[in-house]
Scaffold this motif. Sequence first.
Motif, PDB file in Angstrom:
ATOM      1  N   LEU A 115       6.873   4.999   1.954  1.00  0.00           N
ATOM      2  CA  LEU A 115       5.748   6.049   1.447  1.00  0.00           C
ATOM      3  C   LEU A 115       5.195   5.616   0.155  1.00  0.00           C
ATOM      4  CD1 LEU A 115       7.750   9.288   2.229  1.00  0.00           C
ATOM      5  CD2 LEU A 115       5.741   8.535   3.404  1.00  0.00           C
ATOM      6  N   ALA A 116       5.471   5.022  -0.747  1.00  0.00           N
ATOM      7  CA  ALA A 116       5.053   4.785  -1.924  1.00  0.00           C
ATOM      8  C   ALA A 116       4.230   3.504  -1.889  1.00  0.00           C
ATOM      9  CB  ALA A 116       5.894   4.646  -3.278  1.00  0.00           C
ATOM     10  N   SER A 117       4.736   2.402  -0.837  1.00  0.00           N
ATOM     11  CA  SER A 117       3.868   1.523  -0.659  1.00  0.00           C
ATOM     12  C   SER A 117       2.604   1.603   0.065  1.00  0.00           C
ATOM     13  CB  SER A 117       4.529   0.482  -0.159  1.00  0.00           C
ATOM     14  OG  SER A 117       5.109   0.541   1.239  1.00  0.00           O
ATOM     15  N   GLY A 118       2.726   2.606   0.891  1.00  0.00           N
ATOM     16  CA  GLY A 118       1.533   3.316   1.687  1.00  0.00           C
ATOM     17  C   GLY A 118       0.597   3.832   0.913  1.00  0.00           C
ATOM     18  N   MET A 119       0.971   4.686  -0.139  1.00  0.00           N
ATOM     19  CA  MET A 119      -0.115   5.253  -0.927  1.00  0.00           C
ATOM     20  C   MET A 119      -0.875   4.110  -1.795  1.00  0.00           C
ATOM     21  SD  MET A 119       1.662   8.927  -1.885  1.00  0.00           S
ATOM     22  CE  MET A 119       2.387   8.222  -3.663  1.00  0.00           C
ATOM     23  N   VAL A 120      -0.122   3.468  -2.305  1.00  0.00           N
ATOM     24  CA  VAL A 120      -0.608   2.138  -3.123  1.00  0.00           C
ATOM     25  C   VAL A 120      -1.479   1.252  -2.338  1.00  0.00           C
ATOM     26  CG1 VAL A 120      -0.104   0.055  -4.417  1.00  0.00           C
ATOM     27  CG2 VAL A 120       1.409   2.063  -4.967  1.00  0.00           C
ATOM     28  N   GLY A 121      -1.184   0.941  -0.839  1.00  0.00           N
ATOM     29  CA  GLY A 121      -2.130   0.132  -0.175  1.00  0.00           C
ATOM     30  C   GLY A 121      -3.189   0.837   0.400  1.00  0.00           C
ATOM     31  N   GLY A 122      -3.254   2.332   0.482  1.00  0.00           N
ATOM     32  CA  GLY A 122      -4.467   2.947   0.475  1.00  0.00           C
ATOM     33  C   GLY A 122      -5.472   2.927  -0.678  1.00  0.00           C
ATOM     34  N   LEU A 123      -4.843   2.970  -2.136  1.00  0.00           N
ATOM     35  CA  LEU A 123      -5.677   2.823  -3.080  1.00  0.00           C
ATOM     36  C   LEU A 123      -6.218   1.212  -3.092  1.00  0.00           C
ATOM     37  CD1 LEU A 123      -3.380   4.856  -5.529  1.00  0.00           C
ATOM     38  CD2 LEU A 123      -5.616   5.632  -4.529  1.00  0.00           C
ATOM     39  N   VAL A 124      -5.343   0.231  -3.137  1.00  0.00           N
ATOM     40  CA  VAL A 124      -5.754  -1.016  -2.966  1.00  0.00           C
ATOM     41  C   VAL A 124      -6.907  -1.151  -2.042  1.00  0.00           C
ATOM     42  CG1 VAL A 124      -5.176  -3.402  -2.917  1.00  0.00           C
ATOM     43  CG2 VAL A 124      -3.639  -1.767  -4.130  1.00  0.00           C
ATOM     44  N   ALA A 125      -6.710  -0.925  -0.716  1.00  0.00           N
ATOM     45  CA  ALA A 125      -7.725  -1.155   0.397  1.00  0.00           C
ATOM     46  C   ALA A 125      -8.805  -0.339   0.069  1.00  0.00           C
ATOM     47  CB  ALA A 125      -6.990  -0.571   1.745  1.00  0.00           C
ATOM     48  N   GLY A 126      -8.898   0.922  -0.583  1.00  0.00           N
ATOM     49  CA  GLY A 126     -10.180   1.606  -0.947  1.00  0.00           C
ATOM     50  C   GLY A 126     -11.012   0.839  -1.944  1.00  0.00           C
ATOM     51  N   ALA A 127     -10.406   0.337  -2.874  1.00  0.00           N
ATOM     52  CA  ALA A 127     -10.855  -0.534  -4.041  1.00  0.00           C
ATOM     53  C   ALA A 127     -11.400  -1.651  -3.450  1.00  0.00           C
ATOM     54  CB  ALA A 127      -9.937  -0.884  -5.305  1.00  0.00           C
ATOM     55  N   ILE A 128     -10.754  -2.379  -2.640  1.00  0.00           N
ATOM     56  CA  ILE A 128     -11.543  -3.811  -2.109  1.00  0.00           C
ATOM     57  C   ILE A 128     -12.624  -3.237  -1.274  1.00  0.00           C
ATOM     58  CG2 ILE A 128     -10.944  -5.567  -0.628  1.00  0.00           C
ATOM     59  CD1 ILE A 128      -8.247  -5.763  -1.508  1.00  0.00           C
ATOM     60  N   ALA A 187       0.197  -6.204   4.855  1.00  0.00           N
ATOM     61  CA  ALA A 187       0.540  -7.066   3.651  1.00  0.00           C
ATOM     62  C   ALA A 187       1.591  -6.280   2.708  1.00  0.00           C
ATOM     63  CB  ALA A 187      -0.647  -7.777   2.828  1.00  0.00           C
ATOM     64  N   ILE A 188       1.255  -5.294   2.308  1.00  0.00           N
ATOM     65  CA  ILE A 188       1.796  -4.407   1.284  1.00  0.00           C
ATOM     66  C   ILE A 188       3.341  -4.045   2.137  1.00  0.00           C
ATOM     67  CG2 ILE A 188       1.996  -2.097   0.093  1.00  0.00           C
ATOM     68  CD1 ILE A 188      -0.868  -2.814  -0.931  1.00  0.00           C
ATOM     69  N   ASP A 189       3.197  -3.282   3.244  1.00  0.00           N
ATOM     70  CA  ASP A 189       4.313  -3.221   4.163  1.00  0.00           C
ATOM     71  C   ASP A 189       5.167  -4.293   4.106  1.00  0.00           C
ATOM     72  OD1 ASP A 189       3.450  -0.470   4.272  1.00  0.00           O
ATOM     73  OD2 ASP A 189       3.079  -0.657   6.649  1.00  0.00           O
ATOM     74  N   ARG A 190       4.865  -5.413   4.786  1.00  0.00           N
ATOM     75  CA  ARG A 190       5.727  -6.504   4.846  1.00  0.00           C
ATOM     76  C   ARG A 190       6.234  -6.978   3.442  1.00  0.00           C
ATOM     77  NH1 ARG A 190       7.787 -10.521   8.382  1.00  0.00           N
ATOM     78  NH2 ARG A 190       6.886  -8.856   9.824  1.00  0.00           N
ATOM     79  N   ALA A 191       5.578  -6.906   2.468  1.00  0.00           N
ATOM     80  CA  ALA A 191       6.171  -7.267   1.021  1.00  0.00           C
ATOM     81  C   ALA A 191       7.233  -6.135   0.413  1.00  0.00           C
ATOM     82  CB  ALA A 191       5.050  -7.391  -0.121  1.00  0.00           C
ATOM     83  N   GLY A 192       7.033  -4.979   0.836  1.00  0.00           N
ATOM     84  CA  GLY A 192       8.022  -4.262   0.739  1.00  0.00           C
ATOM     85  C   GLY A 192       9.143  -4.142   1.330  1.00  0.00           C
ATOM     86  N   ALA A 241      11.109  -7.225  -0.070  1.00  0.00           N
ATOM     87  CA  ALA A 241      11.819  -6.947  -1.325  1.00  0.00           C
ATOM     88  C   ALA A 241      12.973  -6.172  -1.241  1.00  0.00           C
ATOM     89  CB  ALA A 241      10.758  -6.077  -2.157  1.00  0.00           C
ATOM     90  N   PHE A 242      12.740  -4.949  -0.067  1.00  0.00           N
ATOM     91  CA  PHE A 242      14.163  -4.161  -0.055  1.00  0.00           C
ATOM     92  C   PHE A 242      15.181  -5.049   0.639  1.00  0.00           C
ATOM     93  CE2 PHE A 242      16.237  -1.346   3.115  1.00  0.00           C
ATOM     94  CZ  PHE A 242      16.547  -0.425   2.142  1.00  0.00           C
ATOM     95  N   ALA A 243      14.878  -5.833   1.488  1.00  0.00           N
ATOM     96  CA  ALA A 243      15.720  -6.839   2.129  1.00  0.00           C
ATOM     97  C   ALA A 243      16.554  -7.676   1.120  1.00  0.00           C
ATOM     98  CB  ALA A 243      15.202  -7.463   3.307  1.00  0.00           C
ATOM     99  N   ARG A 244      15.527  -8.193   0.114  1.00  0.00           N
ATOM    100  CA  ARG A 244      16.287  -8.846  -1.011  1.00  0.00           C
ATOM    101  C   ARG A 244      17.371  -8.301  -1.881  1.00  0.00           C
ATOM    102  NH1 ARG A 244      11.245 -11.438  -1.037  1.00  0.00           N
ATOM    103  NH2 ARG A 244      10.463 -10.114  -2.672  1.00  0.00           N
ATOM    104  N   SER A 245      17.013  -7.037  -1.964  1.00  0.00           N
ATOM    105  CA  SER A 245      17.771  -6.286  -2.895  1.00  0.00           C
ATOM    106  C   SER A 245      18.925  -5.538  -1.906  1.00  0.00           C
ATOM    107  CB  SER A 245      16.912  -5.130  -3.615  1.00  0.00           C
ATOM    108  OG  SER A 245      16.143  -4.087  -2.665  1.00  0.00           O
ATOM    109  N   THR A 246      18.742  -5.259  -0.816  1.00  0.00           N
ATOM    110  CA  THR A 246      20.112  -4.473  -0.297  1.00  0.00           C
ATOM    111  C   THR A 246      20.606  -5.491   0.879  1.00  0.00           C
ATOM    112  OG1 THR A 246      18.661  -3.684   1.463  1.00  0.00           O
ATOM    113  CG2 THR A 246      18.717  -2.308  -0.352  1.00  0.00           C
TER     114      THR A 246
END
Length: 89
Positions: free
Chosen positions: A13-26, A70-75, A78-83
């Motif tokens: 959810l957090a990465s989706g919100m960040v992704g929307g903001l980044v995509a909007g700026a781009i 890109a953001i979903d995959r990176a998230g 990162a989740f897989a590396r940590s858990t």
Amino acid sequence: MKAAALAYRPVGLASGMVGGLVAGAIFKQVWKRVSGEDDAPGATQSEYSWRELLLASAIQGAIYGVVKAAIDRAGAQAFARSTGSWPGD
């Protein structure tokens, strides 16, 4: 629902919100360069043609899709590396 998918939900959810903001700026920067205007046409703004409206929407959708993936995959990575668990499996 698997535990990894449930634990990943807040991250997703957090990465989706960040992704929307980044995509909007781009998109705003791309549209400014393509059209020379600060704002993209809105569907209800009569001063824009169908061509302009659909072009802006297609560019916006493509940018959003790429940034979101890109953001979903990176998230997920990162989740897989940590858990040790991939959230989509």
